[in-house]
Motif scaffolding. Structure first.
Motif, PDB file in Angstrom:
ATOM      1  N   THR A 153       4.226  -7.277   0.783  1.00 38.54           N
ATOM      2  CA  THR A 153       3.078  -7.459  -0.109  1.00 38.54           C
ATOM      3  C   THR A 153       1.775  -7.187   0.609  1.00 38.54           C
ATOM      4  O   THR A 153       0.888  -6.491   0.095  1.00 38.54           O
ATOM      5  N   TRP A 154       1.637  -7.708   1.824  1.00 36.89           N
ATOM      6  CA  TRP A 154       0.417  -7.475   2.597  1.00 36.89           C
ATOM      7  C   TRP A 154       0.251  -5.995   2.943  1.00 36.89           C
ATOM      8  O   TRP A 154      -0.868  -5.473   2.935  1.00 36.89           O
ATOM      9  N   ASN A 155       1.360  -5.333   3.252  1.00 37.03           N
ATOM     10  CA  ASN A 155       1.282  -3.901   3.555  1.00 37.03           C
ATOM     11  C   ASN A 155       0.763  -3.117   2.359  1.00 37.03           C
ATOM     12  O   ASN A 155      -0.080  -2.212   2.504  1.00 37.03           O
ATOM     13  N   PHE A 156       1.240  -3.455   1.174  1.00 41.18           N
ATOM     14  CA  PHE A 156       0.773  -2.761  -0.021  1.00 41.18           C
ATOM     15  C   PHE A 156      -0.691  -3.082  -0.311  1.00 41.18           C
ATOM     16  O   PHE A 156      -1.453  -2.212  -0.748  1.00 41.18           O
ATOM     17  N   LEU A 157      -1.098  -4.316  -0.077  1.00 40.54           N
ATOM     18  CA  LEU A 157      -2.501  -4.684  -0.292  1.00 40.54           C
ATOM     19  C   LEU A 157      -3.412  -3.937   0.676  1.00 40.54           C
ATOM     20  O   LEU A 157      -4.500  -3.469   0.289  1.00 40.54           O
ATOM     21  N   LEU A 158      -2.977  -3.805   1.931  1.00 36.80           N
ATOM     22  CA  LEU A 158      -3.753  -3.037   2.903  1.00 36.80           C
ATOM     23  C   LEU A 158      -3.824  -1.568   2.503  1.00 36.80           C
ATOM     24  O   LEU A 158      -4.860  -0.911   2.667  1.00 36.80           O
ATOM     25  N   PHE A 159      -2.728  -1.055   1.966  1.00 36.67           N
ATOM     26  CA  PHE A 159      -2.713   0.324   1.492  1.00 36.67           C
ATOM     27  C   PHE A 159      -3.710   0.518   0.353  1.00 36.67           C
ATOM     28  O   PHE A 159      -4.403   1.548   0.287  1.00 36.67           O
ATOM     29  N   ILE A 160      -3.797  -0.460  -0.528  1.00 38.29           N
ATOM     30  CA  ILE A 160      -4.751  -0.384  -1.635  1.00 38.29           C
ATOM     31  C   ILE A 160      -6.186  -0.368  -1.121  1.00 38.29           C
ATOM     32  O   ILE A 160      -7.016   0.436  -1.564  1.00 38.29           O
ATOM     33  N   VAL A 161      -6.488  -1.237  -0.161  1.00 33.62           N
ATOM     34  CA  VAL A 161      -7.833  -1.273   0.420  1.00 33.62           C
ATOM     35  C   VAL A 161      -8.154   0.057   1.096  1.00 33.62           C
ATOM     36  O   VAL A 161      -9.252   0.620   0.935  1.00 33.62           O
TER      37      VAL A 161
END
Length: 208
Positions: free
Chosen positions: A16-24
């Motif tokens: 989840t954190w990896n995807f959130l970082l990808f979004i940012v």
């Protein structure tokens, strides 16, 4: 009668954190592309002293790299020239190229962010995600072909203006074929993976 099985999947906290970082990162990349293109358009809109990066082929120039700054012949592969002005067609090609670059990056980022949001909601393989991945590949190919094409028009116009149409820089490959092939391969592979994953998921759910 078997109860319907949910198609959602639970992601780990790390995923989840990896995807959130990808979004940012995606938002930052899209903002950079827009700011870059706007800056280049604003710098050229007056059509005075326009800086144009140009690739050269079999062109020899003098560079002060010898003893005590002596001039030495070198092969010029790329340079930035300042054209007093550009032909109207080349100026519009610059605007179109910058607009296409920004539009391509922003569109690809938006589609990938939509894909990320869907995965964060627990839905990985679906027809919608397959369409998103395929669209990303097609749009990336259009941008990888179109942006260098317009840039080549700008470069040719700048050199024609500077040399009064007496300089021929020869044939230069502005469109990077290996990049196009790589983008096409990755896009095709990704679309196939998502399409097969969606089909296998629906077949598996039909057995429950």
């Amino acid at each position: 009668m078997a109860s319907p099985q949910s198609t959602s999947r639970t992601l780990s906290r790390g995923d989840t954190w990896n995807f959130l970082l990808f979004i940012v990162a995606g938002v930052a990349i899209a903002a950079w592309a827009v700011i870059r293109s706007i800056g280049n358009i604003v710098a050229a809109v007056g059509n005075r002293d326009v800086r144009v990066p140009i690739e050269f082929l079999d062109t020899v120039a003098q560079a002060p790299v010898g003893p005590d700054g002596a001039a030495v012949p070198v092969e010029l592969t790329g340079a930035v020239v300042t054209a007093p002005s550009l032909p109207i067609a080349s100026l519009w090609a610059l605007f179109l190229g910058e607009g296409l670059f920004a539009a391509t990056v922003v569109t690809v980022v938006v589609l990938l962010l939509v894909l990320c949001v869907g995965i964060l909601r627990g839905h990985i393989f679906s027809r919608r995600h397959t369409v998103l991945v395929t669209s990303v590949g097609v749009i990336a190919l259009v941008g990888a072909f179109g942006v260098p094409f317009f840039h080549n028009m700008v470069a040719n116009g700048a050199l024609a203006w500077l040399s009064d149409r007496t300089y021929d820089r020869g044939l230069t490959q502005q469109i990077d074929l290996p990049v196009l092939i790589a983008i096409g391969f990755v896009a095709g592979l990704s679309s196939t993976v998502f399409a097969v994953g969606d089909r296998l998921q629906r077949d598996t759910e039909g057995l429950v």
